[in-house]
Design a protein around this motif. Structure first.
Motif, PDB file in Angstrom:
ATOM      1  N   GLY A 145       0.663  -1.276  -0.033  1.00 16.53           N
ATOM      2  CA  GLY A 145       0.037   0.182  -0.087  1.00 16.53           C
ATOM      3  C   GLY A 145       0.962   1.259   0.089  1.00 16.53           C
ATOM      4  N   ARG A 146       2.208   1.242   0.454  1.00 12.81           N
ATOM      5  CA  ARG A 146       2.975   2.432   0.742  1.00 12.81           C
ATOM      6  C   ARG A 146       3.310   2.987  -1.078  1.00 12.81           C
ATOM      7  NH1 ARG A 146       5.595  -0.271   5.951  1.00 12.81           N
ATOM      8  NH2 ARG A 146       4.054   0.474   7.242  1.00 12.81           N
ATOM      9  N   VAL A 147       3.422   1.950  -1.832  1.00 13.99           N
ATOM     10  CA  VAL A 147       4.032   2.218  -3.255  1.00 13.99           C
ATOM     11  C   VAL A 147       2.621   2.939  -3.757  1.00 13.99           C
ATOM     12  CG1 VAL A 147       4.822   1.552  -5.209  1.00 13.99           C
ATOM     13  CG2 VAL A 147       5.309   0.209  -3.344  1.00 13.99           C
ATOM     14  N   HIS A 148       1.446   2.577  -3.364  1.00 15.95           N
ATOM     15  CA  HIS A 148       0.149   2.996  -3.903  1.00 15.95           C
ATOM     16  C   HIS A 148       0.084   4.538  -3.474  1.00 15.95           C
ATOM     17  CE1 HIS A 148      -3.876   3.089  -5.257  1.00 15.95           C
ATOM     18  NE2 HIS A 148      -4.250   3.705  -3.966  1.00 15.95           N
ATOM     19  N   ILE A 149       0.224   4.586  -2.177  1.00 20.12           N
ATOM     20  CA  ILE A 149      -0.023   6.084  -1.603  1.00 20.12           C
ATOM     21  C   ILE A 149       1.185   6.979  -2.114  1.00 20.12           C
ATOM     22  CG2 ILE A 149       0.489   7.409   0.728  1.00 20.12           C
ATOM     23  CD1 ILE A 149      -2.254   5.487   0.843  1.00 20.12           C
ATOM     24  N   ALA A 150       2.350   6.472  -2.546  1.00 14.13           N
ATOM     25  CA  ALA A 150       3.362   7.281  -2.939  1.00 14.13           C
ATOM     26  C   ALA A 150       3.048   7.965  -4.515  1.00 14.13           C
ATOM     27  CB  ALA A 150       4.698   6.523  -3.216  1.00 14.13           C
ATOM     28  N   ALA A 151       2.356   7.047  -5.240  1.00 14.39           N
ATOM     29  CA  ALA A 151       1.764   7.278  -6.501  1.00 14.39           C
ATOM     30  C   ALA A 151       0.549   8.257  -6.467  1.00 14.39           C
ATOM     31  CB  ALA A 151       1.402   5.996  -7.213  1.00 14.39           C
ATOM     32  N   LEU A 152      -0.391   8.084  -5.427  1.00 17.00           N
ATOM     33  CA  LEU A 152      -1.370   9.109  -5.149  1.00 17.00           C
ATOM     34  C   LEU A 152      -1.015  10.471  -4.699  1.00 17.00           C
ATOM     35  CD1 LEU A 152      -4.522   8.386  -4.844  1.00 17.00           C
ATOM     36  CD2 LEU A 152      -4.101   8.152  -2.564  1.00 17.00           C
ATOM     37  N   SER A 153       0.295  10.399  -4.035  1.00 14.60           N
ATOM     38  CA  SER A 153       0.985  11.812  -3.640  1.00 14.60           C
ATOM     39  C   SER A 153       1.248  12.547  -5.180  1.00 14.60           C
ATOM     40  CB  SER A 153       2.070  11.283  -2.680  1.00 14.60           C
ATOM     41  OG  SER A 153       1.712  10.701  -1.691  1.00 14.60           O
ATOM     42  N   MET A 202      10.242  -2.918  -8.496  1.00 10.46           N
ATOM     43  CA  MET A 202      11.138  -3.821  -7.579  1.00 10.46           C
ATOM     44  C   MET A 202      10.054  -4.591  -6.785  1.00 10.46           C
ATOM     45  SD  MET A 202      14.267  -1.703  -6.024  1.00 10.46           S
ATOM     46  CE  MET A 202      14.376  -0.279  -6.449  1.00 10.46           C
ATOM     47  N   TRP A 203       8.961  -4.010  -6.733  1.00  8.51           N
ATOM     48  CA  TRP A 203       7.906  -5.062  -5.935  1.00  8.51           C
ATOM     49  C   TRP A 203       7.445  -5.955  -6.803  1.00  8.51           C
ATOM     50  CZ3 TRP A 203       5.710  -5.080  -1.037  1.00  8.51           C
ATOM     51  CH2 TRP A 203       4.593  -5.947  -0.736  1.00  8.51           C
ATOM     52  N   VAL A 204       7.190  -5.632  -7.921  1.00  6.28           N
ATOM     53  CA  VAL A 204       6.407  -6.731  -8.955  1.00  6.28           C
ATOM     54  C   VAL A 204       7.643  -7.826  -9.407  1.00  6.28           C
ATOM     55  CG1 VAL A 204       5.754  -7.070 -11.566  1.00  6.28           C
ATOM     56  CG2 VAL A 204       4.866  -5.314 -10.068  1.00  6.28           C
ATOM     57  N   SER A 205       9.004  -7.326  -9.276  1.00  6.55           N
ATOM     58  CA  SER A 205       9.986  -8.253  -9.785  1.00  6.55           C
ATOM     59  C   SER A 205      10.672  -8.910  -8.319  1.00  6.55           C
ATOM     60  CB  SER A 205      11.244  -7.655 -10.193  1.00  6.55           C
ATOM     61  OG  SER A 205      11.771  -6.790  -9.408  1.00  6.55           O
ATOM     62  N   GLY A 206      10.034  -8.371  -7.130  1.00  6.11           N
ATOM     63  CA  GLY A 206      10.571  -9.192  -6.368  1.00  6.11           C
ATOM     64  C   GLY A 206      11.777  -8.729  -5.658  1.00  6.11           C
ATOM     65  N   GLU A 207      12.513  -7.728  -6.399  1.00  5.68           N
ATOM     66  CA  GLU A 207      13.837  -7.289  -5.876  1.00  5.68           C
ATOM     67  C   GLU A 207      13.691  -6.614  -4.564  1.00  5.68           C
ATOM     68  OE1 GLU A 207      15.628  -4.680  -8.967  1.00  5.68           O
ATOM     69  OE2 GLU A 207      17.045  -4.258  -7.430  1.00  5.68           O
ATOM     70  N   ASP A 208      12.767  -5.895  -3.989  1.00  4.58           N
ATOM     71  CA  ASP A 208      12.752  -5.267  -2.723  1.00  4.58           C
ATOM     72  C   ASP A 208      11.108  -4.772  -2.637  1.00  4.58           C
ATOM     73  OD1 ASP A 208      12.718  -3.743  -0.779  1.00  4.58           O
ATOM     74  OD2 ASP A 208      14.319  -2.050  -1.443  1.00  4.58           O
ATOM     75  N   ARG A 209      10.907  -5.573  -1.489  1.00  2.01           N
ATOM     76  CA  ARG A 209       9.455  -5.346  -1.074  1.00  2.01           C
ATOM     77  C   ARG A 209       9.582  -4.786   0.310  1.00  2.01           C
ATOM     78  NH1 ARG A 209       5.859 -10.253  -3.479  1.00  2.01           N
ATOM     79  NH2 ARG A 209       6.082  -9.767  -5.746  1.00  2.01           N
ATOM     80  N   ARG A 210      10.298  -4.243   1.000  1.00  2.00           N
ATOM     81  CA  ARG A 210      10.559  -3.690   2.320  1.00  2.00           C
ATOM     82  C   ARG A 210      10.972  -2.252   2.168  1.00  2.00           C
ATOM     83  NH1 ARG A 210       9.296  -4.513   7.157  1.00  2.00           N
ATOM     84  NH2 ARG A 210      10.799  -3.761   8.888  1.00  2.00           N
ATOM     85  N   ILE A 211      12.358  -1.942   1.703  1.00  2.00           N
ATOM     86  CA  ILE A 211      12.766  -0.883   1.897  1.00  2.00           C
ATOM     87  C   ILE A 211      12.238   0.203   0.657  1.00  2.00           C
ATOM     88  CG2 ILE A 211      14.952   0.401   1.446  1.00  2.00           C
ATOM     89  CD1 ILE A 211      16.495  -1.671   3.142  1.00  2.00           C
ATOM     90  N   ALA A 212      12.081  -0.293  -0.560  1.00  2.00           N
ATOM     91  CA  ALA A 212      11.890   0.612  -1.500  1.00  2.00           C
ATOM     92  C   ALA A 212      10.511   1.148  -1.280  1.00  2.00           C
ATOM     93  CB  ALA A 212      11.954  -0.187  -2.923  1.00  2.00           C
ATOM     94  N   PRO A 213       9.212   0.332  -0.814  1.00  4.08           N
ATOM     95  CA  PRO A 213       8.068   0.881  -0.698  1.00  4.08           C
ATOM     96  C   PRO A 213       8.294   1.950   0.538  1.00  4.08           C
ATOM     97  CG  PRO A 213       7.999  -1.259  -0.750  1.00  4.08           C
ATOM     98  CD  PRO A 213       9.357  -1.189  -0.679  1.00  4.08           C
ATOM     99  N   SER A 214       8.905   1.825   1.441  1.00  2.00           N
ATOM    100  CA  SER A 214       9.140   3.008   2.504  1.00  2.00           C
ATOM    101  C   SER A 214       9.681   4.184   1.914  1.00  2.00           C
ATOM    102  CB  SER A 214       9.837   2.329   3.738  1.00  2.00           C
ATOM    103  OG  SER A 214       8.946   1.382   4.319  1.00  2.00           O
ATOM    104  N   VAL A 215      10.921   4.017   1.108  1.00  2.00           N
ATOM    105  CA  VAL A 215      11.606   5.285   0.399  1.00  2.00           C
ATOM    106  C   VAL A 215      10.517   5.806  -0.381  1.00  2.00           C
ATOM    107  CG1 VAL A 215      13.283   6.049  -1.117  1.00  2.00           C
ATOM    108  CG2 VAL A 215      13.786   4.236   0.571  1.00  2.00           C
ATOM    109  N   ALA A 216       9.673   5.197  -1.067  1.00  2.88           N
ATOM    110  CA  ALA A 216       8.626   5.851  -2.096  1.00  2.88           C
ATOM    111  C   ALA A 216       7.519   6.633  -1.123  1.00  2.88           C
ATOM    112  CB  ALA A 216       7.975   4.883  -2.747  1.00  2.88           C
ATOM    113  N   LYS A 217       7.222   5.937  -0.081  1.00  8.60           N
ATOM    114  CA  LYS A 217       5.997   6.658   0.639  1.00  8.60           C
ATOM    115  C   LYS A 217       6.719   7.813   1.502  1.00  8.60           C
ATOM    116  CE  LYS A 217       2.382   6.300   3.907  1.00  8.60           C
ATOM    117  NZ  LYS A 217       2.697   7.205   5.032  1.00  8.60           N
TER     118      LYS A 217
END
Ligand SMILES: Cc1cc2nc3c(=O)[nH]c(=O)nc-3n(C[C@H](O)[C@H](O)[C@H](O)COP(=O)(O)OP(=O)(O)OC[C@H]3O[C@@H](n4cnc5c(N)ncnc54)[C@H](O)[C@@H]3O)c2cc1C
Length: 384
Positions: free
Chosen positions: A241-249, A304-319
């Motif tokens: 959800g954090r990646v989604h909120i980043a895009a909404l922003s 990175m989420w879709v490829s599975g490369e990073d599902r923890r740090i990148a979402p938080s960085v984006a948000k």
């Protein structure tokens, strides 16, 4: 969904937002509600299930496509997205990712059609940033579970048919947080929804307290059929959800920028357009830089989420980056508008209030920093 099909959906949504929702933003604000005809159109476009797999009647968008849609939705009153955001996002993804086949069959089709609205009931007094501190209890009684506890500020609670509810089944120990997730229909005896909260912004999006008093649900209501799935489900669903909120922003920032450019080009002082003043141009430049950086980052984190490369740090960085960015952009937008920007009918005044929430929910900026910094140090210690 194929790229070609998605291109069509995205342009339909963009058209809908700009031609049908933008002209009614004041109505949404004044009535504190999304008009029923707009709600029906959202349902017809399949948006209640845009991120729910196609086999359950959803559109089946992946997160890369989700962020493109979110950037369009962020362009108008954020309450529109909020109406179907929980079905697709924090509540729906718990079911998609962690539900049993039976649970998915029972709920996902109705979530995707909009027949059922789901809420994500995690936060409690004293357990917001730290959900591990939650006190709602679920106690086994024969074949059932009995829930007791208080949740607060639950989005869509006044409209919800289903509460995806987090409750403690045992004290935290070395084997886990002791938190499970239960599917609780809103009409279950003992579920009580409080009065609608009065908020700073996002008129038309409703939250309220939810109280569970001796609420009895069957063993089949526990997500994934296991006590140990819930906490992981919450963390994964929130990270996505954090990646989604980043895009909404980014969408909201783009709107604030577009309003500001138009205002700067047209409004004059002493006969000179304010957009001719270089200090005003500098504000526009900072806004444009923020929007472009945020857009690239949200797209990168989604990939990175879709490829599975990073599902923890990148979402938080984006948000972290995008929600802070839109806060600054909205502030500059009000500044460029001068006194006009402080007036209720002006879009940037609404945006300024609406985007403040984005830095608070689904993990505050401080919590994102802890996830990023802590994750980097942990990786280094593990030699990665
Ligand atoms: C409009 C709205 C809608 C919401 N919708 C939902 C929903 O649908 N479902 C749901 O479950 N919840 C929902 N929430 C709750 C939201 O997720 C929480 O408000 C949020 O997680 C912050 O928790 P808190 O309010 O308890 O603040 P606190 O956690 O008390 O934070 C207060 C301050 O302390 C800081 N802080 C806290 N812990 C730390 C730490 N360890 N280190 C450093 N700083 C820290 C925070 O960053 C913040 O600045 C909603 C809230 C709002 C306002």
């Amino acid at each position: 969904m194929s790229d070609d099909d998605f291109t069509v959906i995205r342009s339909q949504v963009k058209d809908f937002v700009r031609k049908q929702v933008v002209p009614r933003e004041l109505e949404i604000m004044d009535t504190d509600a999304i008009p029923e005809d707009l709600r029906a159109k959202v349902r017809d476009m399949g948006l209640f299930g845009y991120a729910i797999p196609q086999e359950f009647g959803g559109l089946g968008l992946n997160l890369v496509q989700d962020v493109e849609l979110a950037m369009e939705l962020g362009y108008t009153s954020l309450a529109l997205r909020s109406m179907f955001g929980t079905n697709n996002g924090i509540a729906g993804q718990v079911l998609v990712g962690f539900g049993t086949d039976e649970q998915k069959q029972q709920w996902l089709g109705r979530l995707a059609s909009g027949e059922v609205v789901a809420s994500f009931a995690l936060t409690e007094p004293g357990a917001g940033s730290n959900p591990a501190g939650l006190r709602t209890k679920a106690v086994r009684d024969g074949e059932d579970w009995v829930l007791n506890g208080d949740k607060r500020w639950i989005t869509n609670a006044p409209l919800a048919d289903l509460f995806v509810t987090f409750a403690r089944t045992r004290p935290a120990d070395g084997s886990g947080a002791g938190i499970a997730v239960f599917l609780v229909p809103a009409d279950t005896p003992g579920v009580s929804v409080g009065v609608k909260d009065r908020k700073m912004g996002q008129e038309g999006a409703w939250t309220s307290d939810v109280t569970f008093t001796d609420v009895r649900v069957p063993a089949s209501a526990i997500i994934g059929g296991s006590e140990d799935v819930g906490y992981r489900a919450a963390l994964t669903s929130l990270a996505r959800g954090r990646v989604h909120i980043a895009a909404l922003s980014v969408g909201a920032a783009q709107r604030a920028l577009d309003e500001s450019v138009a205002f700067a080009a047209a409004s004059t002082q002493g006969g000179t357009p304010i957009g001719s003043f270089q200090l005003v141009q500098a504000m526009l430049a900072d806004m444009q830089a923020g929007v472009m950086a945020g857009r690239a980052l949200a797209r990168d984190a989604a990939a990175m989420w879709v490829s599975g490369e990073d599902r923890r740090i990148a979402p938080s960085v984006a948000k972290l980056f995008c929600t802070e960015m839109v806060g600054k952009v909205a502030d500059l937008a009000v500044q460029i508008h001068g006194g006009t920007g402080y007036m209720r009918e002006v879009p940037v005044e609404r945006i300024y209030r609406e985007v403040r929430l984005l830095r608070l929910y689904e993990g505050t900026s401080e919590i994102q920093r802890l996830i990023i910094g802590g994750g980097l140090v942990k990786a280094a210690q593990q030699g990665r």
